[in-house]
Design an enzyme around this catalytic site. Sequence first.
Site, mmCIF file in Angstrom:
data_model
loop_
_atom_site.group_PDB
_atom_site.id
_atom_site.type_symbol
_atom_site.label_atom_id
_atom_site.label_comp_id
_atom_site.label_asym_id
_atom_site.label_seq_id
_atom_site.Cartn_x
_atom_site.Cartn_y
_atom_site.Cartn_z
ATOM 1 C CG LEU A 50 -32.884 70.727 0.968
ATOM 2 C CD1 LEU A 50 -31.903 70.274 -0.111
ATOM 3 C CD2 LEU A 50 -32.132 71.373 2.116
ATOM 4 C CG ASP A 51 -35.932 77.036 3.207
ATOM 5 O OD1 ASP A 51 -37.033 76.455 3.200
ATOM 6 O OD2 ASP A 51 -35.459 77.599 4.221
ATOM 7 N N PRO A 52 -35.538 77.186 -1.225
ATOM 8 C CG PRO A 52 -37.177 78.358 -2.434
ATOM 9 C CD PRO A 52 -36.881 77.785 -1.063
#
Length: 331
Positions: A50-52
């Site tokens: 999951l991206d930041p």
Amino acid sequence: MPPASRTRVQRRPVHGVLLLDKPLALSSNQALQKAKWLLRAEKAGHTGTLDPLATGVLPLCFGAATKFSQLQLDAPKTYEAIALPGVTTSTGDAEGAVLQRCAVDPAQLAPERLSAVQRQFTGPISQLPPMHSALKKDGRALYTYARAGIALERAARAVVIHALELSLVQHAPAQTAIKIAVTCSKGCYIRTLAEDIGAALGCGAHLSALRRTDSGGIGIERCISLERLQALPEAERLACLQPPQSLLTRHLRVTLDSDNAARFLSGLPRRGAWPDAPAVAVFGADPPALLGVGHIAGGCLLPDRLLSALEIAQILASQPQRQDCGILEET
């Protein structure tokens, strides 16, 4: 959270799955390392990046459960996203530089137009992976090329949008945004989907917010935050782990007696009156324990991934009574 001094902690064998609600601004690996430190676990892995920018469901695997993490990588995911029309960026999300701004014609966001685009992007579609992604090219992640100002040719990838719903919401005073509710196959980039939807509407768009609400049947209501995990007494944190078999709920379950269980753990196929099945969770009857996963073909149960005798013994010895970690139990 881990102190700045990086205090060394005594690691221990931990086996199970932590259903984490990943916070904003942390990478998946940063969230994993914080949870690993809080649990003092020896071995850990996550089940998909999951991206930041994104929050939500991120199952974390510890010990023996890491052997089954690929199953979550392959599972369908559900997201809720916010896309801002009229602005495109270099990364496809709010972290990139603005490339273009344009006025949005209300007709571009009319209900009938949203419905048409919704139909256009439901089912099998083709996506061009973004340059700002972890996809590898010649052993290097694409984002390393992008940061150096290098744009590479990428092959489009086939993904499946199982369900898609587009609606309008107020994102800020006098600013209309597109809410995207989507269930998709592995390999789908929601940033790219937001960009493609904006292009199809004729106004462009970028991803402003993203929350994963389900991963392979694991809903956000079952997840725990890092803050809540840290607030628990250390002795109670392990009670928040799900057993490794929580990743195998879609598998056919087969239980073997002691003799057949021992032979199966040795890698030997077993025969029985079982239907063919591509994915089987195999348990021993005495003691009752997960042995591994396999598949059945022609009445023959074949092992694919097995736990070790040590892992099984450690799981049986450390099974705590489940405590209230502020999450809902699956029924």
